[in-house]
Design an enzyme around this catalytic site. Structure first.
Site, PDB file in Angstrom:
ATOM      1  N   LYS A 162      19.324 -23.414  46.259  1.00 27.46           N
ATOM      2  CA  LYS A 162      19.708 -24.565  45.469  1.00 27.46           C
ATOM      3  C   LYS A 162      20.751 -23.965  44.278  1.00 27.46           C
ATOM      4  O   LYS A 162      20.023 -23.579  43.143  1.00 27.46           O
ATOM      5  CB  LYS A 162      18.776 -25.754  44.898  1.00 27.46           C
ATOM      6  CG  LYS A 162      19.175 -26.914  44.448  1.00 27.46           C
ATOM      7  CD  LYS A 162      20.379 -27.399  43.384  1.00 27.46           C
ATOM      8  CE  LYS A 162      19.571 -27.183  41.972  1.00 27.46           C
ATOM      9  NZ  LYS A 162      20.536 -27.237  40.843  1.00 27.46           N
ATOM     10  N   GLU A 238      11.904 -16.254  36.301  1.00 26.71           N
ATOM     11  CA  GLU A 238      12.676 -15.501  35.270  1.00 26.71           C
ATOM     12  C   GLU A 238      13.345 -16.451  34.314  1.00 26.71           C
ATOM     13  O   GLU A 238      14.487 -17.034  34.633  1.00 26.71           O
ATOM     14  CB  GLU A 238      13.839 -14.653  35.937  1.00 26.71           C
ATOM     15  CG  GLU A 238      14.357 -13.343  35.096  1.00 26.71           C
ATOM     16  CD  GLU A 238      15.782 -13.825  34.345  1.00 26.71           C
ATOM     17  OE1 GLU A 238      15.699 -14.217  33.122  1.00 26.71           O
ATOM     18  OE2 GLU A 238      16.726 -13.514  35.169  1.00 26.71           O
ATOM     19  N   CYS A 272      20.897 -14.046  29.971  1.00 23.98           N
ATOM     20  CA  CYS A 272      19.408 -14.196  29.718  1.00 23.98           C
ATOM     21  C   CYS A 272      18.866 -13.088  28.758  1.00 23.98           C
ATOM     22  O   CYS A 272      18.245 -13.055  27.867  1.00 23.98           O
ATOM     23  CB  CYS A 272      18.363 -14.371  30.560  1.00 23.98           C
ATOM     24  SG  CYS A 272      18.456 -13.270  32.130  1.00 23.98           S
ATOM     25  N   GLU A 369      16.689 -19.401  22.023  1.00 24.69           N
ATOM     26  CA  GLU A 369      17.880 -18.892  22.936  1.00 24.69           C
ATOM     27  C   GLU A 369      19.001 -19.634  22.784  1.00 24.69           C
ATOM     28  O   GLU A 369      18.928 -20.909  23.476  1.00 24.69           O
ATOM     29  CB  GLU A 369      17.338 -18.996  24.389  1.00 24.69           C
ATOM     30  CG  GLU A 369      18.386 -18.058  25.283  1.00 24.69           C
ATOM     31  CD  GLU A 369      17.892 -17.920  26.586  1.00 24.69           C
ATOM     32  OE1 GLU A 369      18.280 -16.735  27.328  1.00 24.69           O
ATOM     33  OE2 GLU A 369      17.214 -18.784  27.028  1.00 24.69           O
TER      34      GLU A 369
END
Length: 471
Positions: A162, A238, A272, A369
């Site tokens: 996906k 992750e 990331c 973040e």
């Protein structure tokens, strides 16, 4: 595939205009994809081939990627705002390299002979886990596709991917190339769609044996919960990061400034492992701030197809607005805006490279973040102090250390709780180097032989021994 006739638009972040209309997969489409993957795993040739045969097909798949580098780099540029030149030189060839790494590993999957404490012969078999669901993020559409698909296919699994709704184009092209390479029907299935519908259907599907997700910590929780509440499928995650880069007094100042600039602003901060919490020792702090600000101001923000451009647009309007909101929060909480902080241009989702100083560890811009081109600069005195500061985060994905002192490098690298530590370098990824986080950055490794293990399960086989001359 799309059985309901629904569609969605994918937009060019350079302009906000529609690039293409994509079939929108939902639960029914995921069901069809899983049915195809289940049939291919339970009755098809893929897991029953020798590793050598699977490897040959994966090598052919990699060759086809190499022969379509320009088109693939172009798709990721118009879909994600990524620099075209970087895609052409690094991302797409890197995806092919990763696929070849696992193609070469496909015939090197071994169990062990066990030395049992009784008259038994025991050994282990490494078997493919089955049908794997992969939920892929938008910031590195090609790289992340093969982080997931490469080791899973090499292990003999079948997969349902996906892709992120923001960036479905290259994933669809990879599905086409896989078929051309000879990957059997049903082995690689791509279902574009949205997280709450298609993604949720993957995470909760009773016919999927494992799910691998890269994305935000918030969605990681949702995926893990859905996996637990369905068939208790294993999960690898992750997730986010707020990675520190620590620059010591003895560092080469110009090298350190360039490295930190790379760590913060690569891929417009949409990465990331971006180094966005920058700790600089007090002896060189003022000089560092001055040079870092000058370098950030020189950065050329603009059309990612222009080879002179350093930074393209944020991936979409939502991300653009989120980053600008964080910049406002930084100013409101009392950090000093040294440079940047504003949108660029009159259309598209461009933001200036931004630097804050006078940042405190508890400020939102030092803890959350941001996923954009925003650097938080902080001063420190001692090794002990900076270790504590570096670990003062819910994340643990990566960290950078800049020093000429091997003792400091060893102490700090062993003290920081993060999955990747880069000393005098940054983004030092390699197919052989496992990558994954500590704490709320998730668990399970991508790349390296560790990633292959994620898609294998261990079976122990034991038979009695009679009249054996030795044990």
């Amino acid at each position: 595939m799309d059985c309901a006739g629904k569609t969605f638009e994918t937009r060019d972040p350079r302009t906000g205009e529609v690039i293409a209309t994509i079939a929108e997969g939902d639960k029914a489409d995921v069901d069809l994809a899983v049915k195809a993957a289940r049939e291919a795993f339970d009755n098809g040739p893929w897991p029953r081939m020798t590793g050598y045969e699977r490897g040959r097909i994966l090598h052919k798949f990699a060759d086809l990627i190499d022969s379509h580098v320009e088109e693939l780099a172009m798709l990721d540029t118009v879909d994600a705002g990524k620099l075209f030149l970087v895609g052409k030189i690094r991302d797409i060839p890197g995806a092919a390299h990763l696929l070849r790494y696992y193609a070469g590993a496909a015939d090197k999957i071994h169990g062990e002979t066990l030395k049992m404490a009784q008259r038994m012969h025991g050994y282990t078999l490494k078997e493919p886990v089955g049908v794997v669901g992969h939920i892929v993020p938008w910031n590195y559409p090609s790289t992340m596709f093969f982080f997931k698909v490469g080791p899973a296919l090499a292990a003999g699994c079948t997969v349902v991917v996906k892709p992120a709704e923001q960036t479905p184009l290259s994933a669809l092209f990879y599905a086409h190339l896989a078929r051309e390479a000879g990957v059997p029907d049903g082995v690689l299935n791509v279902v574009p769609g949205f997280g709450p519908t298609a993604g949720a259907a993957v995470a909760s599907h009773m016919g999927i044996d494992k799910v691998s997700f890269t994305g935000s910590t918030e969605v990681g929780r949702v995926v893990m919960k859905a996996a637990a509440e369905s068939n208790l499928k294993p999960v690898s995650l992750e997730l986010g990061g707020k990675s520190p880069v620590i620059v010591f007094d003895d560092a080469d100042l110009d090298m350190a400034v360039n490295l930190v600039n790379l760590a913060t602003y690569t891929n417009k901060g949409e990465i990331c492992v971006a180094g966005t919490r920058i700790y600089v020792q007090e002896g060189i702090y003022d000089a560092f701030v001055n040079k870092a600000a000058k370098l950030a101001k020189k950065s050329v923000v603009g059309d990612p197809f222009n080879p002179r451009v350093n930074q393209g647009p944020q991936v979409d309007k939502d991300q653009y607005e989120k980053v600008l909101k964080y910049i406002d929060i930084g100013k409101r909480e009392g950090a000093t805006l040294v440079t940047g902080g504003k949108p660029c241009g009159d259309k598209g989702y461009y933001i200036e490279p931004t630097i804050f100083t006078d940042v405190k560890d508890n400020m939102t811009i030092a803890q959350d973040e941001i996923f954009g081109p925003v650097m938080a600069l902080m001063k420190f005195k001692t090794v002990e102090e900076v270790i504590q500061k570096a670990n003062n985060t819910r994340y643990g994905l990566a960290a950078g250390i800049v020093t000429k002192n091997i003792d400091i490098a060893n102490t700090v690298s062993r003290s920081i709780r993060a999955g990747a530590i880069w000393i005098n370098c940054y983004f030092a990824f390699d197919p052989d180097a496992p990558f994954g986080g500590y704490k709320m950055s998730g668990f399970g490794k991508d790349m390296g032989m560790d990633a292959l293990e994620k898609y294998l399960q261990t079976k122990t086989v034991v038979t009695p021994l009679y009249n054996t001359p030795w044990l």
